[in-house]
Design a protein around this motif. Structure first.
Motif, mmCIF file in Angstrom:
data_model
loop_
_atom_site.group_PDB
_atom_site.id
_atom_site.type_symbol
_atom_site.label_atom_id
_atom_site.label_comp_id
_atom_site.label_asym_id
_atom_site.label_seq_id
_atom_site.Cartn_x
_atom_site.Cartn_y
_atom_site.Cartn_z
ATOM 1 N N LEU A 38 -6.554 -60.640 3.849
ATOM 2 C CA LEU A 38 -7.008 -59.986 5.076
ATOM 3 C C LEU A 38 -5.969 -60.061 6.193
ATOM 4 N N LEU A 39 -4.929 -60.836 5.994
ATOM 5 C CA LEU A 39 -3.885 -61.011 7.008
ATOM 6 C C LEU A 39 -2.835 -59.911 6.898
ATOM 7 N N PRO A 40 -2.023 -59.700 7.950
ATOM 8 C CA PRO A 40 -0.949 -58.706 7.878
ATOM 9 C C PRO A 40 0.142 -59.138 6.899
ATOM 10 N N TRP A 41 0.506 -58.233 5.993
ATOM 11 C CA TRP A 41 1.537 -58.529 4.996
ATOM 12 C C TRP A 41 2.872 -57.893 5.348
ATOM 13 N N ALA A 42 2.841 -56.719 5.919
ATOM 14 C CA ALA A 42 4.086 -56.014 6.240
ATOM 15 C C ALA A 42 3.859 -55.207 7.507
ATOM 16 N N GLY A 43 4.940 -54.797 8.093
ATOM 17 C CA GLY A 43 4.835 -54.000 9.295
ATOM 18 C C GLY A 43 6.129 -53.282 9.600
ATOM 19 N N VAL A 44 6.019 -52.297 10.450
ATOM 20 C CA VAL A 44 7.177 -51.567 10.931
ATOM 21 C C VAL A 44 7.219 -51.775 12.436
ATOM 22 N N THR A 45 8.364 -52.193 12.922
ATOM 23 C CA THR A 45 8.546 -52.454 14.351
ATOM 24 C C THR A 45 9.525 -51.444 14.925
ATOM 25 N N ALA A 46 9.135 -50.828 16.013
ATOM 26 C CA ALA A 46 10.012 -49.891 16.715
ATOM 27 C C ALA A 46 10.278 -50.435 18.110
ATOM 28 N N LYS A 47 11.552 -50.583 18.432
ATOM 29 C CA LYS A 47 11.951 -51.059 19.758
ATOM 30 C C LYS A 47 12.719 -49.936 20.445
ATOM 31 N N THR A 48 12.364 -49.710 21.684
ATOM 32 C CA THR A 48 13.082 -48.706 22.456
ATOM 33 C C THR A 48 13.693 -49.358 23.687
ATOM 34 N N ALA A 49 14.957 -49.095 23.897
ATOM 35 C CA ALA A 49 15.659 -49.664 25.045
ATOM 36 C C ALA A 49 15.376 -48.849 26.302
ATOM 37 N N LEU A 50 15.020 -47.596 26.104
ATOM 38 C CA LEU A 50 14.767 -46.714 27.238
ATOM 39 C C LEU A 50 13.580 -47.194 28.068
ATOM 40 N N HIS A 57 3.420 -51.699 13.860
ATOM 41 C CA HIS A 57 2.295 -51.259 13.028
ATOM 42 C C HIS A 57 2.247 -52.189 11.818
ATOM 43 N N SER A 58 1.122 -52.880 11.651
ATOM 44 C CA SER A 58 0.986 -53.853 10.560
ATOM 45 C C SER A 58 0.105 -53.301 9.451
ATOM 46 N N VAL A 59 0.381 -53.781 8.243
ATOM 47 C CA VAL A 59 -0.389 -53.414 7.057
ATOM 48 C C VAL A 59 -0.969 -54.692 6.481
ATOM 49 N N ARG A 60 -2.293 -54.727 6.332
ATOM 50 C CA ARG A 60 -2.941 -55.888 5.730
ATOM 51 C C ARG A 60 -2.836 -55.800 4.217
ATOM 52 N N GLY A 61 -3.042 -56.918 3.555
ATOM 53 C CA GLY A 61 -2.980 -56.934 2.101
ATOM 54 C C GLY A 61 -4.012 -56.045 1.457
ATOM 55 N N VAL A 62 -5.234 -56.005 1.997
ATOM 56 C CA VAL A 62 -6.291 -55.206 1.385
ATOM 57 C C VAL A 62 -6.122 -53.714 1.641
ATOM 58 N N ASP A 63 -5.128 -53.321 2.411
ATOM 59 C CA ASP A 63 -4.846 -51.907 2.603
ATOM 60 C C ASP A 63 -4.190 -51.298 1.370
ATOM 61 N N TYR A 64 -3.719 -52.139 0.473
ATOM 62 C CA TYR A 64 -3.098 -51.687 -0.771
ATOM 63 C C TYR A 64 -3.731 -52.445 -1.938
ATOM 64 N N GLY A 65 -3.514 -51.958 -3.136
ATOM 65 C CA GLY A 65 -4.108 -52.560 -4.328
ATOM 66 C C GLY A 65 -3.723 -54.007 -4.547
ATOM 67 N N ALA A 66 -2.504 -54.365 -4.194
ATOM 68 C CA ALA A 66 -2.041 -55.737 -4.420
ATOM 69 C C ALA A 66 -2.889 -56.746 -3.652
ATOM 70 N N GLY A 67 -3.335 -56.391 -2.474
ATOM 71 C CA GLY A 67 -4.163 -57.293 -1.684
ATOM 72 C C GLY A 67 -5.504 -57.565 -2.350
ATOM 73 N N TRP A 68 -6.070 -56.552 -2.990
ATOM 74 C CA TRP A 68 -7.336 -56.738 -3.699
ATOM 75 C C TRP A 68 -7.151 -57.642 -4.905
ATOM 76 N N PHE A 69 -6.000 -57.530 -5.582
ATOM 77 C CA PHE A 69 -5.713 -58.435 -6.703
ATOM 78 C C PHE A 69 -5.599 -59.873 -6.212
ATOM 79 N N VAL A 70 -4.938 -60.063 -5.084
ATOM 80 C CA VAL A 70 -4.788 -61.413 -4.527
ATOM 81 C C VAL A 70 -6.147 -61.966 -4.104
ATOM 82 N N MET A 71 -6.974 -61.126 -3.487
ATOM 83 C CA MET A 71 -8.295 -61.590 -3.081
ATOM 84 C C MET A 71 -9.136 -61.960 -4.309
ATOM 85 N N GLY A 72 -9.105 -61.121 -5.331
ATOM 86 C CA GLY A 72 -9.852 -61.420 -6.561
ATOM 87 C C GLY A 72 -9.340 -62.672 -7.249
#
Length: 160
Positions: A38-50, A57-72
């Motif tokens: 249920l925790l964030p596993w990956a994310g994309v970070t955008a930094k702007t100097a302007l 933007h974070s992606v939790r484990g259960v957002d993909y199939g691998a997270g469900w395998f880990v939970m099971g």
């Protein structure tokens, strides 16, 4: 070994080899492994100097199939740990299999070619910097899968 362990019980039934500490550890760590999905596993970070801002933007484990395998796998390890506590520590030893499944699912999460577009890294100097990152939930899931496997191996070794 104590003398009480060497002498058979008066009714002749063998003493159960309940799991003790390794089985309890498998139970607790299996539950923790299930929660890491249920925790964030990956994310994309955008930094702007302007604007001197950062957007993640974070992606939790259960957002993909691998997270469900880990939970099971975490739930299975927890149940095997409970069986090890109640019946025989051999059940807790079998939790090495869900630990291996979780570690394999975590590796597959990193190597999934479908997500290559989401993991691109680009930069416009002085204006925008976008980069992917593996976040703490993935590392927690990996740690708990290793600990489950180690505790399960300990339960197997203590079986003999």
């Amino acid at each position: 070994m104590t003398v009480a362990e060497l002498t058979p019980p008066p009714d002749g039934t063998p003493r159960p080899h309940t799991g003790g500490l390794p089985a309890a550890g498998v139970t607790v760590t299996g539950l923790a492994m299930a929660v890491t999905a249920l925790l964030p596993w990956a994310g994309v970070t955008a930094k702007t100097a302007l604007l001197d801002a950062e957007l993640t933007h974070s992606v939790r484990g259960v957002d993909y199939g691998a997270g469900w395998f880990v939970m099971g796998a975490g739930i299975a390890a927890m149940l095997l740990g409970l069986l090890g506590l109640r019946r025989d520590r051999l059940y807790a030893g079998f939790a090495i299999l869900p630990g291996a499944v979780a570690a394999f699912a975590l590796a597959m999460f990193l190597t999934d070619p479908r997500e290559l577009a989401d993991r691109l890294d680009f930069r416009i100097p002085g204006l925008l910097d976008v980069h992917p990152a593996i976040q703490y939930g993935w590392f927690a899931a990996l740690l708990t899968s290793i600990v489950v496997a180690a505790l399960a191996a300990t339960a197997f070794l203590r079986q003999s």
